[in-house]
Design a protein around this motif. Structure first.
Motif, short mmCIF file in Angstrom:
data_model
loop_
_atom_site.label_atom_id
_atom_site.label_comp_id
_atom_site.label_asym_id
_atom_site.label_seq_id
_atom_site.Cartn_x
_atom_site.Cartn_y
_atom_site.Cartn_z
N UNK A 189 3.85 6.45 -3.90
CA UNK A 189 4.75 7.03 -4.63
C UNK A 189 3.95 7.84 -6.16
N UNK A 190 3.02 7.34 -6.14
CA UNK A 190 2.35 7.79 -7.46
C UNK A 190 1.33 9.06 -7.25
N UNK A 191 1.13 9.31 -6.10
CA UNK A 191 0.37 10.50 -5.89
C UNK A 191 0.87 11.66 -6.37
N UNK A 192 0.01 12.61 -6.77
CA UNK A 192 0.35 13.97 -7.31
C UNK A 192 -0.25 14.10 -8.59
N UNK A 193 0.27 15.36 -9.14
CA UNK A 193 -0.26 15.67 -10.57
C UNK A 193 0.88 15.26 -11.73
N UNK A 194 0.51 14.70 -12.64
CA UNK A 194 1.20 14.25 -13.73
C UNK A 194 0.95 14.87 -15.12
N UNK A 195 1.96 15.13 -16.05
CA UNK A 195 1.63 14.98 -17.49
C UNK A 195 1.87 13.67 -18.32
N UNK A 196 1.40 13.74 -19.08
CA UNK A 196 1.81 12.24 -20.02
C UNK A 196 1.98 12.69 -21.30
N UNK A 197 2.82 12.08 -22.13
CA UNK A 197 3.00 11.85 -23.58
C UNK A 197 2.91 10.44 -23.90
N UNK A 198 1.89 9.95 -24.95
CA UNK A 198 1.82 8.61 -25.33
C UNK A 198 1.98 8.40 -26.84
N UNK A 199 2.16 7.27 -27.13
CA UNK A 199 2.27 6.73 -28.52
C UNK A 199 1.44 5.38 -28.48
N UNK B 150 -5.08 2.63 1.55
CA UNK B 150 -5.23 1.39 0.81
C UNK B 150 -5.30 1.53 -0.54
N UNK B 151 -5.81 2.43 -0.98
CA UNK B 151 -6.14 2.92 -2.44
C UNK B 151 -5.56 4.14 -2.93
N UNK B 152 -5.47 4.06 -4.36
CA UNK B 152 -5.27 5.33 -4.95
C UNK B 152 -6.08 5.32 -6.23
N UNK B 153 -6.64 6.72 -6.44
CA UNK B 153 -7.38 6.86 -7.52
C UNK B 153 -6.89 7.75 -8.56
N UNK B 154 -6.67 7.29 -9.92
CA UNK B 154 -5.75 8.04 -10.78
C UNK B 154 -6.88 8.57 -11.83
N UNK B 155 -7.29 10.19 -11.72
CA UNK B 155 -8.10 10.59 -12.76
C UNK B 155 -7.44 11.25 -13.86
N UNK C 264 -8.16 2.66 -10.50
CA UNK C 264 -8.19 2.51 -9.18
C UNK C 264 -7.25 1.46 -8.86
N UNK C 265 -6.40 1.43 -7.66
CA UNK C 265 -5.48 0.58 -7.52
C UNK C 265 -5.35 0.41 -5.98
N UNK C 266 -5.00 -0.84 -5.49
CA UNK C 266 -4.70 -1.24 -3.99
C UNK C 266 -4.10 -2.40 -3.79
N UNK C 267 -3.89 -2.99 -2.79
CA UNK C 267 -3.48 -4.22 -2.69
C UNK C 267 -4.09 -4.96 -1.72
N UNK C 268 -4.39 -6.45 -2.28
CA UNK C 268 -5.23 -7.25 -1.58
C UNK C 268 -4.55 -8.27 -0.79
N UNK D 72 0.71 -1.21 0.04
CA UNK D 72 -0.23 0.16 0.22
C UNK D 72 0.79 1.26 -0.03
N UNK D 73 1.82 1.21 0.75
CA UNK D 73 2.95 2.15 0.82
C UNK D 73 3.65 2.57 -0.39
#
Length: 166
Positions: free
Chosen positions: A19-29, A53-58, A75-79, A14-15
């Motif tokens: 590290x994914x928390x925050x604001x991001x920009x992305x470039x994709x192909x 326990x969970x992260x939400x990426x919008x 949504x991502x978490x660990x079970x 969960x911890x």
């Protein structure tokens, strides 16, 4: 008898997600069809915690070859019962909900999420897919998507590079 609900403590997995928390920009192909040039895109993603326990990426992006804007929610978490990362992905551009189950590699830098969804062939069959999240450093990560071929090999069809804004 104690009627209080026991609150679980976040585990190291969960911890790891924090590290994914925050604001991001992305470039994709994205490869849309064999022999065709890759479609390029860009967008933004805001990742927030839901408890420990969970992260939400919008996310949002301009849809390739269209004036439409796409929105996505991961949504991502660990079970611990499954000993696996679990979650889902939905996007405004399709009706399928992608359900994830995955594991970290030994380096603790690569999270491979297995899922199943409609085959690209349009034959109505399901295919196996993977979304592979790789931590490059605290401010950069990649996500690539791949599909399992009939011969058992994986074919990458999308790569996105995320850079932290804050």
């Amino acid at each position: 008898m104690d009627n209080e609900m026991k609150i679980e403590a976040p585990q190291k997995e969960h911890l790891w997600l924090q590290q994914l928390l925050g604001e991001w920009t992305f470039d994709s192909e994205m490869e849309m069809a064999p022999g065709q040039p890759a479609m390029k895109g860009s967008g933004r993603e805001n990742v927030r915690a839901m408890g420990g326990f969970w992260i939400l990426a919008e996310g949002s992006c301009q849809m390739p070859g269209s004036d439409d804007k796409g929105t996505m929610l991961t949504t991502l978490g660990y079970d611990p019962k499954q000993n696996a990362f679990v979650g889902s992905w939905v996007g405004s551009m399709m009706t399928n909900m992608w359900v994830y189950k995955g594991k970290l590699d030994a380096s603790q830098r690569v999270l491979t999420l297995d899922t199943e969804g409609p085959s690209f062939s349009g034959d109505g069959k399901l295919a196996r897919y993977q979304d592979v999240l790789t931590i490059k450093n605290k401010d950069e990560r990649t996500l690539h998507s791949q599909v399992r071929q009939d011969d058992g090999n994986w074919k990458r069809f999308m790569l996105a590079t995320y850079r932290r804004v804050k």
